[in-house]
Design a protein around this motif. Structure first.
Motif, PDB file in Angstrom:
ATOM      1  N   GLY A  51       0.816  -1.212   0.000  1.00 40.95           N
ATOM      2  CA  GLY A  51       0.000   0.000   0.000  1.00 40.95           C
ATOM      3  C   GLY A  51       0.845   1.255   0.000  1.00 40.95           C
ATOM      4  N   ALA A  52       1.941   1.234   0.762  1.00 43.82           N
ATOM      5  CA  ALA A  52       2.854   2.381   0.777  1.00 43.82           C
ATOM      6  C   ALA A  52       3.509   2.558  -0.580  1.00 43.82           C
ATOM      7  N   ASN A  53       3.969   1.477  -1.173  1.00 47.08           N
ATOM      8  CA  ASN A  53       4.680   1.580  -2.444  1.00 47.08           C
ATOM      9  C   ASN A  53       3.751   1.909  -3.603  1.00 47.08           C
ATOM     10  N   MET A  54       2.508   1.484  -3.524  1.00 47.10           N
ATOM     11  CA  MET A  54       1.524   1.891  -4.524  1.00 47.10           C
ATOM     12  C   MET A  54       1.328   3.403  -4.487  1.00 47.10           C
ATOM     13  N   ALA A  55       1.270   3.956  -3.276  1.00 47.82           N
ATOM     14  CA  ALA A  55       1.141   5.413  -3.152  1.00 47.82           C
ATOM     15  C   ALA A  55       2.345   6.105  -3.772  1.00 47.82           C
ATOM     16  N   LEU A  56       3.551   5.590  -3.519  1.00 48.72           N
ATOM     17  CA  LEU A  56       4.770   6.227  -4.033  1.00 48.72           C
ATOM     18  C   LEU A  56       4.845   6.195  -5.556  1.00 48.72           C
ATOM     19  N   ALA A  57       4.120   5.263  -6.181  1.00 54.86           N
ATOM     20  CA  ALA A  57       4.108   5.175  -7.645  1.00 54.86           C
ATOM     21  C   ALA A  57       3.250   6.261  -8.279  1.00 54.86           C
ATOM     22  N   CYS A  58       2.434   6.942  -7.483  1.00 60.40           N
ATOM     23  CA  CYS A  58       1.547   7.966  -8.017  1.00 60.40           C
ATOM     24  C   CYS A  58       2.305   9.270  -8.277  1.00 60.40           C
ATOM     25  N   ASP A  59       1.715  10.146  -9.054  1.00 57.44           N
ATOM     26  CA  ASP A  59       2.398  11.360  -9.503  1.00 57.44           C
ATOM     27  C   ASP A  59       2.434  12.448  -8.443  1.00 57.44           C
ATOM     28  N   VAL A  60       1.379  12.566  -7.672  1.00 56.44           N
ATOM     29  CA  VAL A  60       1.314  13.549  -6.589  1.00 56.44           C
ATOM     30  C   VAL A  60       0.828  12.804  -5.351  1.00 56.44           C
ATOM     31  N   VAL A  61       1.696  12.728  -4.343  1.00 55.44           N
ATOM     32  CA  VAL A  61       1.359  12.007  -3.112  1.00 55.44           C
ATOM     33  C   VAL A  61       1.114  13.030  -2.008  1.00 55.44           C
ATOM     34  N   VAL A  62      -0.111  13.028  -1.483  1.00 56.66           N
ATOM     35  CA  VAL A  62      -0.506  13.949  -0.431  1.00 56.66           C
ATOM     36  C   VAL A  62      -1.031  13.122   0.729  1.00 56.66           C
ATOM     37  N   ALA A  63      -0.652  13.496   1.952  1.00 58.10           N
ATOM     38  CA  ALA A  63      -1.035  12.701   3.112  1.00 58.10           C
ATOM     39  C   ALA A  63      -1.726  13.545   4.168  1.00 58.10           C
ATOM     40  N   ALA A  64      -2.691  12.947   4.842  1.00 56.95           N
ATOM     41  CA  ALA A  64      -3.277  13.561   6.030  1.00 56.95           C
ATOM     42  C   ALA A  64      -2.227  13.569   7.134  1.00 56.95           C
TER      43      ALA A  64
END
Length: 258
Positions: free
Chosen positions: A110-123
């Protein structure tokens, strides 16, 4: 309950991982359905941005280990070759920007899937963990490729080997993600960001994405040649003509995505 929620609104394909009782951990049904929804988002001209998030308190806890332990389950080789690798490939080659709205814990795949995205924004309450070493595995889903390029060799190595939970604020400081947003404002602000991307020249954004992907392995001369090629393609779009015209006319451009 459908494990993937999907709807399109104002040019944005909203994809929500929807196994909240499992912190949106992946099983085979969810992984295959996510691939299908990513394909749909890629194929539809009306979609100009993809917004990926999780239902409930978590973004994605990675793999559902109950499926791994099941002797009748797909097995590790299928989980990688048929679940995660195709998901990462689809995100990285999506011809539109993909926003990862990390609303909670992002662990393992799940973490690495997020890192594959173009813009990663987190709460602000979100966190990331390379949980693989805790159960005797190595990071997958592109983690060994993506993480060292984002945070450097030493940080990536320590995060992967120690498996420590990284709060969102610290992840932002080391360059793992773009921005941290207070929980109360998270949904509104991230959707506003996706709306901005959906109104920009889509093909130019796709060329930026492709050029960045290839820069990881290209030498300088090859990258300069690639920039030349993509710039010519971008300059041939109607959106480029509209961008120049609106600038000269001192008005807001109305990009159409082609």
């Amino acid at each position: 309950m459908c494990p993937i929620l999907f709807h399109i609104e104002n040019g944005i394909a909203y994809i929500t991982l929807n196994r909240p009782d499992k912190l949106n951990a992946f099983n085979r049904e969810m992984a295959l359905l996510l691939q299908a929804r990513l394909d749909e988002a890629a194929s539809l001209h009306e979609v100009r941005c993809v917004y990926l998030t999780g239902a409930g308190k978590g973004f994605c806890a990675g793999q559902d280990l109950a499926e791994v332990a099941d002797p009748e389950g797909p097995g590790m080789q299928k989980i990688l070759s048929e679940h995660y690798n195709p998901i990462i490939t689809r995100i990285c080659h999506m011809p539109k920007p993909v926003v990862a709205a990390v609303n909670g814990i992002a662990a393992g795949a799940g973490a690495n899937m997020a890192l594959a995205c173009d813009v990663v924004v987190a709460a602000r309450s979100a966190s990331f963990i390379q949980a693989f070493s805790k159960i005797g595995l190595i990071p997958d889903s592109g983690g060994t490729y993506l993480l060292p390029r984002l945070v450097g060799w030493q940080k990536a190595s320590a995060l992967m080997m120690l498996g420590e939970k990284l709060p969102a604020d610290e992840a932002e400081k080391i360059g793992m993600l773009y921005k941290v947003i207070d929980d109360a404002d998270f949904a509104a602000e991230t959707k506003k960001m996706a709306a901005t991307l959906a109104q920009l020249p889509t093909r130019a954004l796709a060329y930026i994405k492709h050029a960045l992907n290839l820069s990881a392995t290209n030498h300088l001369e090859a990258q300069l040649q690639l920039e030349d090629e993509y710039q010519q393609k971008a300059a041939a779009t109607n959106d480029f003509k509209e961008g120049v015209k609106s600038f000269l006319e001192k008005r807001v451009p109305a990009f159409k995505g082609y």
